[in-house]
Design a protein around this motif. Structure first.
Motif, short mmCIF file in Angstrom:
data_model
loop_
_atom_site.label_atom_id
_atom_site.label_comp_id
_atom_site.label_asym_id
_atom_site.label_seq_id
_atom_site.Cartn_x
_atom_site.Cartn_y
_atom_site.Cartn_z
N ARG A 8 0.84 -1.20 0.00
CA ARG A 8 0.00 0.00 0.00
C ARG A 8 0.87 1.25 0.00
N LEU A 9 0.46 2.25 -0.77
CA LEU A 9 1.17 3.52 -0.80
C LEU A 9 0.67 4.35 0.38
N VAL A 10 1.53 4.51 1.40
CA VAL A 10 1.10 5.16 2.64
C VAL A 10 1.56 6.61 2.74
N VAL A 11 2.52 7.01 1.90
CA VAL A 11 3.00 8.40 1.87
C VAL A 11 3.32 8.74 0.42
N GLN A 12 2.98 9.97 0.00
CA GLN A 12 3.41 10.48 -1.30
C GLN A 12 3.37 12.00 -1.26
N ASP A 13 4.54 12.62 -1.37
CA ASP A 13 4.60 14.08 -1.29
C ASP A 13 5.99 14.54 -1.68
N GLN A 14 6.14 15.87 -1.82
CA GLN A 14 7.46 16.45 -2.00
C GLN A 14 8.30 16.19 -0.75
N LEU A 15 9.57 15.90 -0.94
CA LEU A 15 10.45 15.66 0.21
C LEU A 15 10.49 16.88 1.11
N SER A 16 10.50 18.07 0.51
CA SER A 16 10.56 19.29 1.31
C SER A 16 9.34 19.43 2.21
N ALA A 17 8.18 18.98 1.74
CA ALA A 17 6.97 19.04 2.56
C ALA A 17 7.02 18.01 3.68
N LEU A 18 7.53 16.82 3.38
CA LEU A 18 7.63 15.77 4.40
C LEU A 18 8.62 16.17 5.49
N GLN A 19 9.63 16.94 5.12
CA GLN A 19 10.64 17.38 6.09
C GLN A 19 10.32 18.79 6.58
N GLY A 20 9.05 19.10 6.75
CA GLY A 20 8.63 20.42 7.20
C GLY A 20 9.01 20.71 8.64
N LEU A 21 8.81 21.95 9.04
CA LEU A 21 9.17 22.38 10.38
C LEU A 21 8.29 21.71 11.43
N THR A 22 8.87 21.41 12.58
CA THR A 22 8.14 20.76 13.68
C THR A 22 7.55 21.76 14.67
N GLY A 23 7.97 23.03 14.57
CA GLY A 23 7.54 24.02 15.58
C GLY A 23 8.47 24.07 16.77
N ARG A 24 9.59 23.34 16.67
CA ARG A 24 10.60 23.37 17.73
C ARG A 24 11.91 23.93 17.18
N VAL A 25 12.75 24.40 18.09
CA VAL A 25 14.04 24.97 17.74
C VAL A 25 15.13 24.20 18.48
N GLU A 26 16.18 23.87 17.76
CA GLU A 26 17.32 23.18 18.35
C GLU A 26 18.35 24.21 18.78
N VAL A 27 18.66 24.22 20.07
CA VAL A 27 19.58 25.20 20.63
C VAL A 27 20.80 24.47 21.21
N HIS A 28 21.98 24.91 20.81
CA HIS A 28 23.22 24.36 21.37
C HIS A 28 23.87 25.46 22.21
N THR A 29 24.06 25.18 23.47
CA THR A 29 24.62 26.17 24.39
C THR A 29 25.24 25.49 25.60
N PRO A 30 26.32 26.05 26.17
CA PRO A 30 26.85 25.52 27.42
C PRO A 30 26.05 26.00 28.64
N ASP A 31 25.16 26.95 28.42
CA ASP A 31 24.39 27.54 29.52
C ASP A 31 23.02 26.88 29.64
N VAL A 32 23.02 25.57 29.81
CA VAL A 32 21.76 24.82 29.81
C VAL A 32 20.86 25.24 30.97
N ALA A 33 21.43 25.33 32.17
CA ALA A 33 20.62 25.68 33.34
C ALA A 33 20.00 27.07 33.18
N ARG A 34 20.76 27.99 32.62
CA ARG A 34 20.25 29.34 32.41
C ARG A 34 19.08 29.35 31.42
N VAL A 35 19.19 28.56 30.35
CA VAL A 35 18.11 28.50 29.36
C VAL A 35 16.87 27.88 29.99
N ARG A 36 17.05 26.82 30.76
CA ARG A 36 15.90 26.19 31.41
C ARG A 36 15.18 27.18 32.32
#
Length: 319
Positions: free
Chosen positions: A210-238
């Motif tokens: 069965r064909l369960v997905v069919q779309d543009q790759l860019s659409a399938l890899q759309g934004l999740t509504g989250r942001v990835e943050v890399h920082t040494p100041d983890v406690a401060r961000v929390r």
């Protein structure tokens, strides 16, 4: 370029391909993704008229198949279930014979066409040894050369990088992208998610026929509504973003926020050392897993306790 409606193939009681509606558009690099035994090769064989469908309709290059095969297939380059060749002949002789059976080919330019095809797949330096002495990767390259020999409008490839080393995979990927940029539509069947993700612009996922997905790759890899943050100041961000930090792994945090620029300004303004901040996108792997899990829940699993298909289905589907 390829359009199917309710395409179905049954082998006795086994439904190998179940009401598949493909939509492959001109200029696509279309990734047909599915596990071994999902029905990919059976679908490809129907598209090329090698197997008759049980029901449904299909068009290739705008014409009904298999009825229009004599007009359509000369414009299609195909590599399905490994390359066919006379093992006692050299690759060059095999391609010359293949070219002689092609549409309206001129004998006087055959040598040049064969040489160009071999060069494009990296076999131009191979001597006249017989094909039975080729490695698996060399035979795969030869099959691709045969598919390219007559300048097809559409390439239909079933696991084209099978048996190739990483360098060979990179070379074939580069070649396919060059062909696509020059106007060739590519339909690529593979069970390798990474290959599809790196090469394709449009994706279809097949699960248990069965064909369960069919779309543009860019659409399938759309934004999740989250942001990835890399920082040494983890406690401060929390502390600063109390309640919207959803995950932390070392110095990497996932923050629920739809405006990365505003988030970055807020963190920097508060003195947080931000090493990297990027919007999170859905991974194709997660999309596929979610779609196949939903398919199993909806239609039920046809696998036994050991994870294999019942009644030898995996063997039937990929033959």
């Amino acid at each position: 370029m390829i359009r199917t409606l309710g395409l179905t193939k049954r082998f006795g009681r086994i439904t190998a391909v179940d009401a598949v509606d493909l939509d492959v558009r001109e200029g696509d690099v279309y990734g047909f993704l599915g596990a071994n035994g999902s029905g990919k090769t059976t679908t490809v064989r129907m598209l090329l008229g090698l197997v008759l469908a049980t029901s449904g309709r299909m068009e290739v290059l705008g014409e009904q198949m298999p009825g229009a095969g004599r007009r359509v297939l000369p414009q299609v380059g195909a590599l399905v279930e490994g390359p066919a060749a006379y093992p006692h002949l050299s690759g060059r002789r095999n391609l010359a014979l293949f070219d002689a059976m092609g549409r309206g080919t001129e004998r006087r330019t055959r040598r040049a066409r064969v040489a160009e095809a071999l060069e494009r797949v990296g076999l131009d330096g191979v001597d006249d040894r017989p094909v039975h002495a080729y490695s698996l990767g060399m035979r795969q390259r030869l099959g691709l050369a045969g598919a390219l020999l007559q300048g097809p409008r559409l390439l239909v490839l079933d696991e084209p990088t099978n048996g190739l080393d990483p360098q060979g995979i990179h070379e074939i990927r580069t070649l396919l992208l060059e062909l696509n940029a020059a106007g060739t539509t590519v339909f690529l069947s593979s069970h390798l998610l990474a290959e599809i993700e790196q090469l394709c612009t449009r994706v279809g996922v097949l699960d248990r026929g069965r064909l369960v997905v069919q779309d543009q790759l860019s659409a399938l890899q759309g934004l999740t509504g989250r942001v990835e943050v890399h920082t040494p100041d983890v406690a401060r961000v929390r502390q600063l973003l109390n309640g919207v930090v959803e995950h932390a792994d070392g110095e990497r945090l996932l923050v629920r926020d739809a405006d990365p620029a505003a988030l970055n300004a807020r963190l920097v303004g508060a003195g947080v050392r931000v090493r990297e901040l990027v919007p999170e996108r859905r991974r194709l792997e997660d999309v596929v897993l979610a779609a196949t899990s939903a398919s199993a829940d909806r239609f039920g699993s046809d696998r036994g306790a050991d994870g294999h298909r019942a009644h030898g289905e995996a063997e039937v589907l990929e033959r």
